[in-house]
Design a protein around this motif. Structure first.
Motif, PDB file in Angstrom:
ATOM      1  N   VAL A 181      38.995 -13.172  42.323  1.00  0.00           N
ATOM      2  CA  VAL A 181      37.559 -13.718  42.830  1.00  0.00           C
ATOM      3  C   VAL A 181      36.673 -13.935  41.574  1.00  0.00           C
ATOM      4  CG1 VAL A 181      35.749 -12.965  44.624  1.00  0.00           C
ATOM      5  CG2 VAL A 181      38.058 -12.321  44.819  1.00  0.00           C
ATOM      6  N   SER A 182      36.003 -14.934  41.658  1.00  0.00           N
ATOM      7  CA  SER A 182      35.126 -15.317  40.786  1.00  0.00           C
ATOM      8  C   SER A 182      34.097 -14.756  40.917  1.00  0.00           C
ATOM      9  CB  SER A 182      34.940 -16.874  40.507  1.00  0.00           C
ATOM     10  OG  SER A 182      34.293 -17.285  41.791  1.00  0.00           O
ATOM     11  N   LYS A 183      33.283 -14.111  40.020  1.00  0.00           N
ATOM     12  CA  LYS A 183      31.911 -13.428  40.012  1.00  0.00           C
ATOM     13  C   LYS A 183      30.848 -14.472  39.782  1.00  0.00           C
ATOM     14  CE  LYS A 183      33.776  -9.164  38.109  1.00  0.00           C
ATOM     15  NZ  LYS A 183      33.988  -8.077  36.958  1.00  0.00           N
ATOM     16  N   PRO A 184      29.766 -14.095  40.446  1.00  0.00           N
ATOM     17  CA  PRO A 184      28.686 -15.021  40.249  1.00  0.00           C
ATOM     18  C   PRO A 184      28.148 -15.062  38.832  1.00  0.00           C
ATOM     19  CG  PRO A 184      27.973 -12.968  41.477  1.00  0.00           C
ATOM     20  CD  PRO A 184      29.506 -12.850  41.268  1.00  0.00           C
ATOM     21  N   ASP A 185      27.661 -16.331  38.580  1.00  0.00           N
ATOM     22  CA  ASP A 185      27.035 -16.472  37.341  1.00  0.00           C
ATOM     23  C   ASP A 185      26.066 -15.373  36.914  1.00  0.00           C
ATOM     24  OD1 ASP A 185      28.971 -18.301  36.515  1.00  0.00           O
ATOM     25  OD2 ASP A 185      27.566 -19.808  37.175  1.00  0.00           O
ATOM     26  N   THR A 186      26.244 -14.555  35.837  1.00  0.00           N
ATOM     27  CA  THR A 186      25.097 -13.570  35.480  1.00  0.00           C
ATOM     28  C   THR A 186      24.792 -13.744  33.818  1.00  0.00           C
ATOM     29  OG1 THR A 186      26.648 -11.922  34.756  1.00  0.00           O
ATOM     30  CG2 THR A 186      25.876 -11.981  37.020  1.00  0.00           C
ATOM     31  N   ALA A 187      23.568 -13.501  33.365  1.00  0.00           N
ATOM     32  CA  ALA A 187      23.234 -13.825  32.135  1.00  0.00           C
ATOM     33  C   ALA A 187      24.154 -12.859  31.264  1.00  0.00           C
ATOM     34  CB  ALA A 187      21.927 -13.133  31.895  1.00  0.00           C
ATOM     35  N   LYS A 188      24.722 -13.618  30.196  1.00  0.00           N
ATOM     36  CA  LYS A 188      25.723 -13.060  29.184  1.00  0.00           C
ATOM     37  C   LYS A 188      24.750 -12.418  28.066  1.00  0.00           C
ATOM     38  CE  LYS A 188      29.652 -15.440  30.608  1.00  0.00           C
ATOM     39  NZ  LYS A 188      30.773 -14.677  31.108  1.00  0.00           N
ATOM     40  N   GLY A 189      25.362 -11.695  27.524  1.00  0.00           N
ATOM     41  CA  GLY A 189      24.731 -10.956  26.208  1.00  0.00           C
ATOM     42  C   GLY A 189      24.024  -9.730  26.480  1.00  0.00           C
ATOM     43  N   TYR A 190      23.193  -9.395  25.459  1.00  0.00           N
ATOM     44  CA  TYR A 190      22.206  -8.049  25.851  1.00  0.00           C
ATOM     45  C   TYR A 190      21.386  -8.258  26.950  1.00  0.00           C
ATOM     46  CZ  TYR A 190      19.211  -4.565  24.554  1.00  0.00           C
ATOM     47  OH  TYR A 190      18.458  -3.301  24.777  1.00  0.00           O
ATOM     48  N   HIS A 191      21.298  -7.263  27.727  1.00  0.00           N
ATOM     49  CA  HIS A 191      20.306  -7.228  28.565  1.00  0.00           C
ATOM     50  C   HIS A 191      20.219  -5.587  28.793  1.00  0.00           C
ATOM     51  CE1 HIS A 191      24.228  -7.173  30.679  1.00  0.00           C
ATOM     52  NE2 HIS A 191      23.857  -6.164  31.465  1.00  0.00           N
ATOM     53  N   GLU A 192      18.889  -5.363  29.105  1.00  0.00           N
ATOM     54  CA  GLU A 192      18.367  -3.956  29.312  1.00  0.00           C
ATOM     55  C   GLU A 192      18.730  -3.333  30.704  1.00  0.00           C
ATOM     56  OE1 GLU A 192      14.223  -2.146  28.902  1.00  0.00           O
ATOM     57  OE2 GLU A 192      14.679  -3.090  26.819  1.00  0.00           O
ATOM     58  N   THR A 193      19.148  -2.336  30.877  1.00  0.00           N
ATOM     59  CA  THR A 193      19.877  -1.867  32.138  1.00  0.00           C
ATOM     60  C   THR A 193      18.876  -0.316  32.128  1.00  0.00           C
ATOM     61  OG1 THR A 193      21.845  -0.664  31.262  1.00  0.00           O
ATOM     62  CG2 THR A 193      22.041  -2.730  32.046  1.00  0.00           C
ATOM     63  N   PRO A 194      19.028   0.152  33.302  1.00  0.00           N
ATOM     64  CA  PRO A 194      18.306   1.537  33.539  1.00  0.00           C
ATOM     65  C   PRO A 194      18.850   2.474  32.668  1.00  0.00           C
ATOM     66  CG  PRO A 194      18.646   0.496  35.617  1.00  0.00           C
ATOM     67  CD  PRO A 194      19.311  -0.252  34.851  1.00  0.00           C
ATOM     68  N   HIS A 195      19.999   2.492  32.372  1.00  0.00           N
ATOM     69  CA  HIS A 195      20.786   3.462  31.405  1.00  0.00           C
ATOM     70  C   HIS A 195      20.168   3.241  30.096  1.00  0.00           C
ATOM     71  CE1 HIS A 195      23.459   5.520  28.757  1.00  0.00           C
ATOM     72  NE2 HIS A 195      24.707   5.205  29.268  1.00  0.00           N
ATOM     73  N   ILE A 196      19.952   1.918  29.503  1.00  0.00           N
ATOM     74  CA  ILE A 196      19.479   1.698  28.156  1.00  0.00           C
ATOM     75  C   ILE A 196      17.975   1.941  28.255  1.00  0.00           C
ATOM     76  CG2 ILE A 196      18.894  -0.266  26.652  1.00  0.00           C
ATOM     77  CD1 ILE A 196      21.745  -1.588  27.731  1.00  0.00           C
ATOM     78  N   ARG A 197      17.321   1.823  29.112  1.00  0.00           N
ATOM     79  CA  ARG A 197      16.006   2.174  28.936  1.00  0.00           C
ATOM     80  C   ARG A 197      15.680   3.640  28.898  1.00  0.00           C
ATOM     81  NH1 ARG A 197      15.475  -1.076  33.731  1.00  0.00           N
ATOM     82  NH2 ARG A 197      15.206  -3.178  33.228  1.00  0.00           N
ATOM     83  N   THR A 198      16.512   4.577  29.522  1.00  0.00           N
ATOM     84  CA  THR A 198      16.470   6.076  29.634  1.00  0.00           C
ATOM     85  C   THR A 198      16.584   6.413  28.120  1.00  0.00           C
ATOM     86  OG1 THR A 198      17.052   6.204  31.716  1.00  0.00           O
ATOM     87  CG2 THR A 198      17.519   7.933  30.689  1.00  0.00           C
ATOM     88  N   TYR A 199      17.637   5.699  27.551  1.00  0.00           N
ATOM     89  CA  TYR A 199      18.060   6.121  26.063  1.00  0.00           C
ATOM     90  C   TYR A 199      17.070   5.833  25.243  1.00  0.00           C
ATOM     91  CZ  TYR A 199      20.090   5.868  21.452  1.00  0.00           C
ATOM     92  OH  TYR A 199      20.548   6.051  20.329  1.00  0.00           O
ATOM     93  N   TYR A 200      16.370   4.528  25.299  1.00  0.00           N
ATOM     94  CA  TYR A 200      15.229   4.307  24.458  1.00  0.00           C
ATOM     95  C   TYR A 200      14.029   5.094  24.658  1.00  0.00           C
ATOM     96  CZ  TYR A 200      17.115  -0.143  23.280  1.00  0.00           C
ATOM     97  OH  TYR A 200      18.068  -1.338  22.889  1.00  0.00           O
ATOM     98  N   GLN A 201      13.844   5.697  26.013  1.00  0.00           N
ATOM     99  CA  GLN A 201      12.663   6.629  26.068  1.00  0.00           C
ATOM    100  C   GLN A 201      13.027   8.073  25.560  1.00  0.00           C
ATOM    101  OE1 GLN A 201      12.310   6.984  30.221  1.00  0.00           O
ATOM    102  NE2 GLN A 201      11.280   4.718  30.509  1.00  0.00           N
ATOM    103  N   ARG A 202      14.241   8.418  25.280  1.00  0.00           N
ATOM    104  CA  ARG A 202      14.441   9.748  24.874  1.00  0.00           C
ATOM    105  C   ARG A 202      14.635   9.808  23.561  1.00  0.00           C
ATOM    106  NH1 ARG A 202      18.907  11.739  29.484  1.00  0.00           N
ATOM    107  NH2 ARG A 202      17.393  11.989  31.066  1.00  0.00           N
TER     108      ARG A 202
END
Length: 69
Positions: free
Chosen positions: A45-66
């Protein structure tokens, strides 16, 4: 016979026994001639087109805050 010589002999014998059993099992498998086919897979099943490359996720934001000093 020294203890070291006995250990080496037992290890060699165990290896040769295992080798003989493996070759016997291979011969039986070859002689039966039946192969099991893999189940038919549906088209992926093909996935919808999403942005490729670096993107900030909640997990990454939490890491940056800590990681802030």
């Amino acid at each position: 016979m020294s203890l070291k010589a006995k250990v080496e002999t037992n290890g060699r014998r165990r290896f040769l026994k295992g080798l003989a059993m493996a070759s016997g099992a291979t011969a039986v498998a070859m002689a039966t001639g039946t192969a099991v086919a893999a189940p038919q897979m549906d088209a992926p099943v093909s996935k919808p087109d999403t942005a490729k490359g670096y993107h900030e996720t909640p997990h990454i934001r939490t890491y940056y805050q800590r990681a802030r000093i």
